[in-house]
Design a protein around this motif. Structure first.
Motif, PDB file in Angstrom:
ATOM      1  N   UNK A   1       0.660  -1.054   0.288  1.00 27.84           N
ATOM      2  CA  UNK A   1       0.127  -0.142   0.227  1.00 27.84           C
ATOM      3  C   UNK A   1       0.801   1.405   0.202  1.00 27.84           C
ATOM      4  N   UNK A   2       1.734   1.513   0.478  1.00 29.82           N
ATOM      5  CA  UNK A   2       2.745   2.400   1.576  1.00 29.82           C
ATOM      6  C   UNK A   2       3.822   2.058   0.151  1.00 29.82           C
ATOM      7  N   UNK A   3       4.160   1.643  -0.266  1.00 30.94           N
ATOM      8  CA  UNK A   3       5.535   1.333  -1.541  1.00 30.94           C
ATOM      9  C   UNK A   3       6.957   1.135  -0.925  1.00 30.94           C
ATOM     10  N   UNK A   4       6.701   0.257   0.784  1.00 29.21           N
ATOM     11  CA  UNK A   4       7.996  -0.011   1.202  1.00 29.21           C
ATOM     12  C   UNK A   4       8.251  -1.383   1.356  1.00 29.21           C
ATOM     13  N   UNK A   5       9.464  -1.140   1.652  1.00 32.15           N
ATOM     14  CA  UNK A   5       9.774  -3.189   2.250  1.00 32.15           C
ATOM     15  C   UNK A   5      10.888  -2.186   3.842  1.00 32.15           C
ATOM     16  N   UNK A   6       9.667  -2.755   4.171  1.00 34.31           N
ATOM     17  CA  UNK A   6      10.019  -3.211   5.905  1.00 34.31           C
ATOM     18  C   UNK A   6      10.903  -4.152   6.267  1.00 34.31           C
ATOM     19  N   UNK A   7      10.750  -5.300   5.561  1.00 33.42           N
ATOM     20  CA  UNK A   7      11.668  -6.139   6.023  1.00 33.42           C
ATOM     21  C   UNK A   7      11.950  -7.044   4.884  1.00 33.42           C
ATOM     22  N   UNK A   8      13.231  -7.131   4.949  1.00 32.84           N
ATOM     23  CA  UNK A   8      13.654  -8.578   4.185  1.00 32.84           C
ATOM     24  C   UNK A   8      13.448  -9.645   5.188  1.00 32.84           C
ATOM     25  N   UNK A   9      13.091 -10.906   4.148  1.00 33.09           N
ATOM     26  CA  UNK A   9      12.357 -12.329   5.085  1.00 33.09           C
ATOM     27  C   UNK A   9      12.799 -13.097   3.744  1.00 33.09           C
TER      28      UNK A   9
END
Length: 96
Positions: free
Chosen positions: A46-54
């Protein structure tokens, strides 16, 4: 247009950042692991973010995620202050 992130999403991101494990974070939140994964993926999309690498074994907080978590914690603290201030006024205590 102003956007906002739901409190439950803030709490989910903070919890996963603390646990760095979907199973443990989901358990703490009282939701399914897949539900937590969907919620976070939806927020990131929704916000075009990458908060975590998983990957299948590990979860890592990105730099954007670290900043988001810091601000999310402040946001939750502000929400709590707002509630405390309103309760104080309701109880007749002067708001400072």
């Amino acid at each position: 247009m102003q956007s906002f992130v739901e409190v439950r999403s803030l709490i989910a991101v903070i919890t996963l950042s603390e646990e760095l494990n979907f199973t443990r974070a989901a358990k703490r939140l009282g939701i399914s692991q897949s539900g937590l994964s969907r919620q976070l993926s939806s927020l990131e999309r929704k916000y075009n973010l990458k908060l975590f690498d998983r990957n299948h074994a590990n979860v890592y907080l990105t730099e954007a995620g670290r900043v988001f978590v810091e601000e999310a914690k402040l946001s939750l603290q502000h929400d709590e202050r707002a509630l405390q201030a309103a309760r104080a006024v309701t109880e007749g205590v002067e708001h400072v």
